[in-house]
Design an enzyme around this catalytic site. Structure first.
Site, PDB file in Angstrom:
ATOM      1  N   ASP A  11       0.875  -1.177   0.000  1.00  0.00           N
ATOM      2  CA  ASP A  11       0.000   0.000   0.000  1.00  0.00           C
ATOM      3  C   ASP A  11       0.910   1.224   0.000  1.00  0.00           C
ATOM      4  O   ASP A  11       2.110   1.118   0.249  1.00  0.00           O
ATOM      5  CB  ASP A  11      -0.901  -0.003   1.250  1.00  0.00           C
ATOM      6  N   SER A  12       0.293   2.380  -0.229  1.00  0.00           N
ATOM      7  CA  SER A  12       1.061   3.622  -0.125  1.00  0.00           C
ATOM      8  C   SER A  12       1.589   3.801   1.298  1.00  0.00           C
ATOM      9  O   SER A  12       2.548   4.532   1.503  1.00  0.00           O
ATOM     10  CB  SER A  12       0.169   4.804  -0.489  1.00  0.00           C
ATOM     11  N   TYR A  43      -0.942   8.516  -1.963  1.00  0.00           N
ATOM     12  CA  TYR A  43      -1.028   8.428  -3.425  1.00  0.00           C
ATOM     13  C   TYR A  43      -2.235   9.214  -3.963  1.00  0.00           C
ATOM     14  O   TYR A  43      -2.230   9.665  -5.093  1.00  0.00           O
ATOM     15  CB  TYR A  43      -1.233   6.980  -3.868  1.00  0.00           C
ATOM     16  N   GLY A  44      -3.270   9.267  -3.155  1.00  0.00           N
ATOM     17  CA  GLY A  44      -4.598   9.637  -3.647  1.00  0.00           C
ATOM     18  C   GLY A  44      -4.764  11.027  -4.217  1.00  0.00           C
ATOM     19  O   GLY A  44      -5.742  11.304  -4.912  1.00  0.00           O
ATOM     20  N   CYS A  74      -4.485  -1.401  -1.786  1.00  0.00           N
ATOM     21  CA  CYS A  74      -4.651   0.030  -2.032  1.00  0.00           C
ATOM     22  C   CYS A  74      -5.693   0.204  -3.133  1.00  0.00           C
ATOM     23  O   CYS A  74      -5.471  -0.213  -4.277  1.00  0.00           O
ATOM     24  CB  CYS A  74      -3.305   0.606  -2.476  1.00  0.00           C
ATOM     25  N   ASN A  75      -6.827   0.785  -2.781  1.00  0.00           N
ATOM     26  CA  ASN A  75      -7.881   1.023  -3.779  1.00  0.00           C
ATOM     27  C   ASN A  75      -7.393   1.958  -4.880  1.00  0.00           C
ATOM     28  O   ASN A  75      -7.776   1.824  -6.041  1.00  0.00           O
ATOM     29  CB  ASN A  75      -9.099   1.674  -3.112  1.00  0.00           C
ATOM     30  N   THR A  76      -6.549   2.910  -4.490  1.00  0.00           N
ATOM     31  CA  THR A  76      -6.100   3.909  -5.463  1.00  0.00           C
ATOM     32  C   THR A  76      -5.249   3.243  -6.544  1.00  0.00           C
ATOM     33  O   THR A  76      -5.507   3.400  -7.747  1.00  0.00           O
ATOM     34  CB  THR A  76      -5.292   5.006  -4.736  1.00  0.00           C
ATOM     35  N   CYS A 184     -11.049   3.169   0.830  1.00  0.00           N
ATOM     36  CA  CYS A 184      -9.598   3.367   0.973  1.00  0.00           C
ATOM     37  C   CYS A 184      -9.190   2.586   2.213  1.00  0.00           C
ATOM     38  O   CYS A 184      -9.844   2.702   3.258  1.00  0.00           O
ATOM     39  CB  CYS A 184      -9.278   4.852   1.136  1.00  0.00           C
ATOM     40  N   HIS A 186      -6.890   2.861   4.295  1.00  0.00           N
ATOM     41  CA  HIS A 186      -6.535   3.660   5.483  1.00  0.00           C
ATOM     42  C   HIS A 186      -7.752   3.873   6.398  1.00  0.00           C
ATOM     43  O   HIS A 186      -7.606   3.957   7.617  1.00  0.00           O
ATOM     44  CB  HIS A 186      -6.016   5.035   5.066  1.00  0.00           C
TER      45      HIS A 186
HETATM   46  N1  DGL Z   1      -4.801   3.196   1.207  1.00  0.00           N
HETATM   47  C1  DGL Z   1      -4.901   3.639  -0.127  1.00  0.00           C
HETATM   48  C2  DGL Z   1      -6.230   3.321  -0.764  1.00  0.00           C
HETATM   49  O1  DGL Z   1      -6.824   2.320  -0.408  1.00  0.00           O
HETATM   50  C3  DGL Z   1      -4.226   4.909  -0.538  1.00  0.00           C
HETATM   51  C4  DGL Z   1      -4.391   6.130   0.269  1.00  0.00           C
HETATM   52  C5  DGL Z   1      -3.473   7.200  -0.254  1.00  0.00           C
HETATM   53  O2  DGL Z   1      -2.274   6.935  -0.305  1.00  0.00           O
HETATM   54  O3  DGL Z   1      -3.950   8.273  -0.622  1.00  0.00           O
HETATM   55  O4  DGL Z   1      -6.678   4.000  -1.643  1.00  0.00           O
END
Ligand code: DGL
Length: 260
Positions: A11-12, A43-44, A74-76, A184, A186
């Site tokens: 993940d990020s 990342y988002g 990581c969904n992103t 997400c 997080h």
């Molecule tokens: N945890 C990540 C997600 O599921 C990325 C969050 C991020 O880095 O902005 O999208």
């Protein structure tokens, strides 16, 4: 490839730890390498080219470590570039998508909030998921600018996010929400803050929906298909970060000990 080869999870940053915790419960004999790209998180709010660049790097790193499968926690990264990650890794690569399908199965006429990063909500893949849903007209995508970034600072308190949640939800005052999709990884660590806020400010059933289960079901299917379940050994976790190890490791350890 040996059955005891590790499963790579990345993940990020800290969000994917929630997926790792669930994976450990479900597949306790497996060996995991968790790659946390804290040096480049979040990342988002980055553009697609940067997200592709960083996440392909994560996939290639895990490949270099001899993993038998990769979970993109990581969904992103998943919504922006899962096929590229699969190509770069050369091993089964399983992504995580906002659980729009699960939310669509819940009876009701209220809205479905999908809380996710700006990049996820903007992605083509996200729009395809919404269009494929029988409840498309009830779905409200909420780009949660700043939320993952604050969690990355090691902040998780129930009262630490009200200003940001106000930014996202004030415009929906009076709207009934049947469910809130945590799109997400997080956000799994601030369920308390989101629930407390929703109890005070939002109408409707407001059921929180996490996305981890579907991903782990898919991992299960892949491991069975490839006869790669590690049925012996006690399992292990190796933690790797692109950020400052001394600063990040204690937060990782604290999260690994959180109880849902
Ligand atoms: N945890 C990540 C997600 O599921 C990325 C969050 C991020 O880095 O902005 O999208």
């Amino acid at each position: 490839m040996l059955k005891s080869a590790p499963i790579g999870v990345f993940d990020s940053g800290f969000g994917g730890v929630s997926v790792l915790i669930d994976a450990l419960k479900r597949f306790p004999n497996e060996n995991y390498i968790y790659y946390s790209d804290n040096g480049n998180a979040p990342y988002g709010e980055r553009d697609e080219a940067e997200i592709i660049n960083y996440s392909v790097r994560c996939a290639k790193y895990l490949k270099s470590r001899g993993v038998k499968a990769i979970v993109v926690a990581c969904n992103t990264a998943t919504t922006v570039c899962l096929p590229l990650l699969a190509e770069a890794s050369g091993v089964p690569t399983i992504g995580i998508h906002p659980a729009i399908e699960v939310a669509s199965d819940i009876e009701g006429n209220g809205k479905i909030a999908v809380m996710a990063t700006l990049a996820t909500i903007r992605s083509k893949r996200y729009h395809e998921l919404v269009e494929a849903s029988p409840c498309a007209s009830r779905i409200i995508g909420i780009p949660c600018i700043g939320l993952a970034g604050r969690i990355e600072q090691g902040i998780f308190g129930d009262d630490d996010f009200n200003d940001l949640l106000d930014n996202y939800y004030t415009q929906y005052e009076g709207v009934e929400f049947d469910s809130i999709v945590l799109g997400c990884t997080h956000y799994n660590f601030i369920k308390g803050a989101i629930t407390k806020y929703a109890d005070r400010k939002l109408k409707g059933g407001r059921k929180l929906i996490s996305t981890n289960d579907a991903t782990l079901n898919e991992l299960n299917d892949v491991l069975i298909r490839d006869k790669m379940i590690n049925d012996s050994g006690s399992g292990s976790v190796q933690f790797v970060t692109s950020g400052c190890y001394e600063k990040i490791r204690p937060i990782f350890d604290a999260l690994m000990n959180t109880k849902d």
